[in-house]
Design an enzyme around this catalytic site. Structure first.
Site, mmCIF file in Angstrom:
data_model
loop_
_atom_site.group_PDB
_atom_site.id
_atom_site.type_symbol
_atom_site.label_atom_id
_atom_site.label_comp_id
_atom_site.label_asym_id
_atom_site.label_seq_id
_atom_site.Cartn_x
_atom_site.Cartn_y
_atom_site.Cartn_z
ATOM 1 C CG ASP A 34 7.009 -0.231 0.928
ATOM 2 O OD1 ASP A 34 6.925 1.024 1.123
ATOM 3 O OD2 ASP A 34 7.995 -0.816 0.619
ATOM 4 C CB VAL A 99 9.114 7.663 -4.294
ATOM 5 C CG1 VAL A 99 8.079 8.008 -5.332
ATOM 6 C CG2 VAL A 99 9.656 6.251 -4.561
ATOM 7 C CG HIS A 103 5.143 8.507 -0.439
ATOM 8 N ND1 HIS A 103 6.082 9.130 -1.181
ATOM 9 C CD2 HIS A 103 5.911 7.597 0.683
ATOM 10 C CE1 HIS A 103 7.238 8.874 -0.739
ATOM 11 N NE2 HIS A 103 7.359 7.980 0.422
ATOM 12 C CG HIS A 105 6.243 4.971 4.716
ATOM 13 N ND1 HIS A 105 6.680 4.046 3.830
ATOM 14 C CD2 HIS A 105 6.958 6.203 4.146
ATOM 15 C CE1 HIS A 105 7.988 4.531 2.888
ATOM 16 N NE2 HIS A 105 7.718 5.860 3.206
HETATM 17 P P1 5GP Z 1 10.090 6.777 0.485
HETATM 18 O O1 5GP Z 1 11.501 6.014 0.825
HETATM 19 O O2 5GP Z 1 10.298 7.554 -0.764
HETATM 20 O O3 5GP Z 1 9.689 7.531 1.891
HETATM 21 O O4 5GP Z 1 9.301 5.723 0.342
HETATM 22 C C1 5GP Z 1 9.048 5.040 -0.920
HETATM 23 C C2 5GP Z 1 8.659 3.583 -0.681
HETATM 24 O O5 5GP Z 1 8.094 3.181 -1.718
HETATM 25 C C3 5GP Z 1 9.655 2.448 0.012
HETATM 26 O O6 5GP Z 1 9.291 2.313 1.078
HETATM 27 C C4 5GP Z 1 9.634 1.375 -1.113
HETATM 28 O O7 5GP Z 1 9.938 0.191 -0.545
HETATM 29 C C5 5GP Z 1 8.355 1.920 -1.879
HETATM 30 N N1 5GP Z 1 8.481 1.298 -3.022
HETATM 31 C C6 5GP Z 1 9.342 1.751 -4.284
HETATM 32 N N2 5GP Z 1 8.988 0.993 -5.327
HETATM 33 C C7 5GP Z 1 7.734 0.341 -5.268
HETATM 34 C C8 5GP Z 1 7.198 -0.599 -6.246
HETATM 35 O O8 5GP Z 1 7.645 -0.584 -7.246
HETATM 36 N N3 5GP Z 1 6.131 -1.114 -5.654
HETATM 37 C C9 5GP Z 1 5.658 -0.759 -4.389
HETATM 38 N N4 5GP Z 1 4.539 -1.481 -3.780
HETATM 39 N N5 5GP Z 1 6.497 0.105 -3.560
HETATM 40 C C10 5GP Z 1 7.377 0.341 -3.870
#
Ligand code: 5GP
Length: 119
Positions: A34, A99, A103, A105
């Protein structure tokens, strides 16, 4: 009628349009560090299909793929920590999802007891 939808950031990583620190990949999933880690080990495991916006849709439509995501999470935790891990699926904006491409974590490497998040 053809409807064009913008690719999620994860599809762009899968397609190698933007770089990521990939730690595991096969024909069904990709896993990468991440960009904003919330734990010593913070890896995102992403099904390559963009068909499912969240884990609820993924579980309903393809439980085998969800089970594979969990197996890859275990593999990542074995390789990068002591095999113990927390698995988080943010589901919906008010739960912190940013996003909308399903997915998981994988958080590992020494997490505080009695907390579910990073705070
Ligand atoms: P969510 O908030 O949708 O559960 O998780 C999305 C995750 O994607 C976040 O923890 C964020 O830091 C990660 N993320 C967003 N954009 C990018 C990126 O361009 N590269 C990487 N490696 N992680 C990303």
């Amino acid at each position: 009628m053809v409807v064009m939808t913008q690719s999620s950031i994860f599809t762009r990583i899968i397609e190698r349009e933007i770089p990521a620190d990939v730690v595991y990949e096969d024909d069904r999933v990709i896993a990468f560090n991440d960009i904003a880690p919330q734990a010593p080990v913070h890896v995102v495991v992403v099904p390559k299909t963009a068909d499912y916006a969240n884990v609820v849709e993924l579980a309903a439509a393809d439980p085998g793929l969800l089970a594979h995501v969990v197996g890859v999470a275990k593999r990542v935790a074995d390789e990068r920590a002591n095999g113990e891990f927390r698995l988080v699926f943010n589901t919906g904006e008010s739960a912190g999802q940013t996003v909308f491409h399903a997915h998981a974590h994988v958080l590992a490497g020494g997490l505080a007891e009695g907390t579910l998040g990073s705070k």
